[in-house]
Write a protein that holds these residues in place. Structure first.
Motif, PDB file in Angstrom:
ATOM      1  N   HIS A 113      -9.022  10.572  -7.088  1.00 15.73           N
ATOM      2  CA  HIS A 113      -9.870   9.458  -7.790  1.00 15.73           C
ATOM      3  C   HIS A 113      -9.288   8.741  -9.226  1.00 15.73           C
ATOM      4  O   HIS A 113      -9.495   7.762  -9.408  1.00 15.73           O
ATOM      5  CB  HIS A 113     -11.144  10.247  -8.532  1.00 15.73           C
ATOM      6  N   LEU A 114      -8.122   9.544  -9.743  1.00 12.90           N
ATOM      7  CA  LEU A 114      -7.326   9.139 -10.591  1.00 12.90           C
ATOM      8  C   LEU A 114      -6.128   8.041  -9.981  1.00 12.90           C
ATOM      9  O   LEU A 114      -5.864   6.854 -10.384  1.00 12.90           O
ATOM     10  CB  LEU A 114      -6.569   9.972 -11.428  1.00 12.90           C
ATOM     11  N   PHE A 115      -5.704   8.596  -8.959  1.00 17.96           N
ATOM     12  CA  PHE A 115      -4.706   7.818  -7.992  1.00 17.96           C
ATOM     13  C   PHE A 115      -5.002   6.290  -7.755  1.00 17.96           C
ATOM     14  O   PHE A 115      -4.321   5.466  -8.032  1.00 17.96           O
ATOM     15  CB  PHE A 115      -4.079   8.645  -6.996  1.00 17.96           C
ATOM     16  N   PHE A 116      -6.145   6.222  -7.168  1.00 26.04           N
ATOM     17  CA  PHE A 116      -6.658   5.065  -6.600  1.00 26.04           C
ATOM     18  C   PHE A 116      -7.018   3.998  -7.730  1.00 26.04           C
ATOM     19  O   PHE A 116      -6.868   2.792  -7.637  1.00 26.04           O
ATOM     20  CB  PHE A 116      -7.873   5.354  -5.632  1.00 26.04           C
ATOM     21  N   LYS A 117      -7.556   4.691  -9.037  1.00 27.94           N
ATOM     22  CA  LYS A 117      -7.948   3.721 -10.097  1.00 27.94           C
ATOM     23  C   LYS A 117      -6.418   3.288 -10.480  1.00 27.94           C
ATOM     24  O   LYS A 117      -6.373   2.004 -10.972  1.00 27.94           O
ATOM     25  CB  LYS A 117      -8.508   4.768 -11.299  1.00 27.94           C
ATOM     26  N   ILE A 126      -5.785  -1.716  -2.106  1.00 30.88           N
ATOM     27  CA  ILE A 126      -6.419  -0.321  -1.365  1.00 30.88           C
ATOM     28  C   ILE A 126      -7.780  -0.801  -0.646  1.00 30.88           C
ATOM     29  O   ILE A 126      -8.437  -1.868  -0.844  1.00 30.88           O
ATOM     30  CB  ILE A 126      -6.515   0.533  -2.495  1.00 30.88           C
ATOM     31  N   PRO A 127      -7.839   0.151   0.207  1.00 30.74           N
ATOM     32  CA  PRO A 127      -9.424  -0.128   0.959  1.00 30.74           C
ATOM     33  C   PRO A 127     -10.428   0.016  -0.125  1.00 30.74           C
ATOM     34  O   PRO A 127     -10.264   0.604  -1.253  1.00 30.74           O
ATOM     35  CB  PRO A 127      -9.409   1.226   1.780  1.00 30.74           C
ATOM     36  N   GLU A 190     -13.907   2.658   2.768  1.00 26.29           N
ATOM     37  CA  GLU A 190     -14.067   2.081   4.048  1.00 26.29           C
ATOM     38  C   GLU A 190     -12.960   2.241   5.139  1.00 26.29           C
ATOM     39  O   GLU A 190     -11.659   2.409   4.622  1.00 26.29           O
ATOM     40  CB  GLU A 190     -13.883   0.156   3.772  1.00 26.29           C
ATOM     41  N   PHE A 191     -13.320   2.494   6.198  1.00 24.35           N
ATOM     42  CA  PHE A 191     -12.332   2.785   7.238  1.00 24.35           C
ATOM     43  C   PHE A 191     -11.461   1.461   7.743  1.00 24.35           C
ATOM     44  O   PHE A 191     -12.375   0.649   8.198  1.00 24.35           O
ATOM     45  CB  PHE A 191     -13.127   3.503   8.420  1.00 24.35           C
ATOM     46  N   ILE A 192     -10.344   1.607   7.878  1.00 23.32           N
ATOM     47  CA  ILE A 192      -9.584   0.581   8.252  1.00 23.32           C
ATOM     48  C   ILE A 192      -8.529   1.297   9.572  1.00 23.32           C
ATOM     49  O   ILE A 192      -7.848   2.170   9.404  1.00 23.32           O
ATOM     50  CB  ILE A 192      -8.505   0.081   7.333  1.00 23.32           C
ATOM     51  N   GLU A 193      -8.597   0.734  10.684  1.00 26.46           N
ATOM     52  CA  GLU A 193      -7.908   1.226  11.983  1.00 26.46           C
ATOM     53  C   GLU A 193      -6.429   0.760  11.630  1.00 26.46           C
ATOM     54  O   GLU A 193      -6.203  -0.173  11.376  1.00 26.46           O
ATOM     55  CB  GLU A 193      -8.580   0.612  13.167  1.00 26.46           C
ATOM     56  N   GLY A 194      -5.529   1.805  12.105  1.00 22.42           N
ATOM     57  CA  GLY A 194      -4.277   1.480  11.936  1.00 22.42           C
ATOM     58  C   GLY A 194      -3.358   2.668  12.155  1.00 22.42           C
ATOM     59  O   GLY A 194      -3.786   3.848  12.349  1.00 22.42           O
ATOM     60  N   HIS A 195      -1.904   2.591  11.773  1.00 21.31           N
ATOM     61  CA  HIS A 195      -1.195   3.601  11.630  1.00 21.31           C
ATOM     62  C   HIS A 195      -1.196   4.272  10.352  1.00 21.31           C
ATOM     63  O   HIS A 195      -0.999   3.621   9.323  1.00 21.31           O
ATOM     64  CB  HIS A 195       0.184   3.101  12.167  1.00 21.31           C
ATOM     65  N   ASP A 196      -0.896   5.574  10.386  1.00 20.54           N
ATOM     66  CA  ASP A 196      -0.571   6.294   8.862  1.00 20.54           C
ATOM     67  C   ASP A 196       0.756   6.401   8.610  1.00 20.54           C
ATOM     68  O   ASP A 196       1.440   7.220   9.439  1.00 20.54           O
ATOM     69  CB  ASP A 196      -1.325   7.607   8.951  1.00 20.54           C
ATOM     70  N   VAL A 197       1.259   5.530   7.868  1.00 14.55           N
ATOM     71  CA  VAL A 197       2.777   5.423   7.842  1.00 14.55           C
ATOM     72  C   VAL A 197       3.379   5.970   6.345  1.00 14.55           C
ATOM     73  O   VAL A 197       2.673   5.740   5.442  1.00 14.55           O
ATOM     74  CB  VAL A 197       3.244   4.024   7.999  1.00 14.55           C
ATOM     75  N   VAL A 198       4.115   6.804   6.319  1.00 16.25           N
ATOM     76  CA  VAL A 198       4.884   7.377   5.234  1.00 16.25           C
ATOM     77  C   VAL A 198       6.299   6.720   4.889  1.00 16.25           C
ATOM     78  O   VAL A 198       7.135   6.810   5.970  1.00 16.25           O
ATOM     79  CB  VAL A 198       4.854   8.729   5.321  1.00 16.25           C
ATOM     80  N   ILE A 248       5.395  -3.114  -1.941  1.00 16.11           N
ATOM     81  CA  ILE A 248       4.448  -2.534  -2.531  1.00 16.11           C
ATOM     82  C   ILE A 248       4.865  -1.208  -3.488  1.00 16.11           C
ATOM     83  O   ILE A 248       4.555  -1.042  -4.643  1.00 16.11           O
ATOM     84  CB  ILE A 248       3.414  -2.100  -1.708  1.00 16.11           C
ATOM     85  N   SER A 249       5.828  -0.440  -2.625  1.00 17.16           N
ATOM     86  CA  SER A 249       6.388   0.655  -3.217  1.00 17.16           C
ATOM     87  C   SER A 249       7.243   0.289  -4.547  1.00 17.16           C
ATOM     88  O   SER A 249       6.955   1.174  -5.567  1.00 17.16           O
ATOM     89  CB  SER A 249       7.163   1.567  -2.301  1.00 17.16           C
TER      90      SER A 249
END
Length: 251
Positions: A113-117, A126-127, A190-198, A248-249
């Motif tokens: 919750h702190l991270f997304f803020k 972000i979603p 919200e749910f977003i379809e796609g790949h989970d990339v690190v 973005i990073s």
């Protein structure tokens, strides 16, 4: 005297997943001081010093490290764990003036919750996201389904991460997700379809150094809870997407 001290790395936890780090550090000539609540942790068999202490208990661990600080120069900290040990590592580093990430950064990264803020404050897309606590769980403003519920902080990765497909599933899913939260907060997205990339990277002198892209393979089980089942490398993304992730990073 300093000249008689051995350079050492502090390893937070000493289980099987830490063993490669411990062995590698020793091969590079470092002493390894391992910390684990389990007196039979396999990493202790290879460590220079074993400290039996919870990886969640920075105060006790620091006190134990003080007792041997006359024998070692603490050069760094190894941590493969998520959750509270991320903060423990930062607190140890702060006490012994080890070059590391700040405690406040650890708390922001750890508590979603702190991270997304923080991401929103930096204008990083972000979603659509809402933070809810057990006191205001009936005030969920995201009404489009499917949506994702995830604990802001949990003991185990992916625990309590649930895909909710309808209003009918929501109440039971909230109960399950809250049961996995250890700070009384959930994130609804919200749910977003796609790949989970690190993106695996590090920062040197303020500059991002990308290393590689790894794709997490996650599935939703019959009970709608998320489960990690493996990784792919290289990730299934093109160069354009890689460049966007790096940009973005760098923010």
């Amino acid at each position: 005297m300093i000249a008689n001290k051995q350079e050492a790395l502090i390893c937070i936890a000493a289980g099987a997943s830490q063993l490669p780090l411990i062995k590698k550090a020793i091969s590079l000539g470092y002493a390894v001081i391992s910390v684990d609540i389990n007196p039979n942790a396999i990493g202790f068999d290879f460590s220079t010093v074993s400290i039996i202490s919870s990886t969640h208990d920075s105060k006790n661990t620091i006190n134990q490290l003080k007792k041997i600080s006359n024998k070692f120069i603490f050069k760094g900290i190894l941590n493969r764990s998520s959750g509270i040990p991320v903060i423990t590592s930062a607190q140890i580093a702060d006490h012994f003036k080890i070059n590391y990430y700040p405690i406040n950064s650890a708390k922001i990264i750890l508590n979603k919750h702190l991270f997304f803020k923080e991401l929103s404050d930096y204008k990083i897309i972000i979603p659509r996201t809402q933070t809810i606590s057990s006191k205001n769980k009936n005030k969920l403003s995201i009404k489009e389904f499917p949506l994702i519920l995830k604990p802001s902080l949990s003991e185990v990765g992916k625990s309590g991460v649930i895909k909710v497909n309808s209003q009918k599933e929501l109440e039971n899913s909230l109960t399950k997700s809250f049961s996995a939260s250890i700070n009384d907060y959930l994130i609804a997205q919200e749910f977003i379809e796609g790949h989970d990339v690190v993106l695996i990277s590090f920062v040197q002198n303020g500059e991002l150094k990308p290393i590689s892209f790894v794709e997490e393979i996650n599935i939703f089980q019959q009970n709608k809870e998320a489960k990690g089942v493996g990784v792919l490398t290289p990730a299934r993304i093109n160069q354009e997407i890689k460049n966007k992730i790096i940009n973005i990073s760098e923010k």
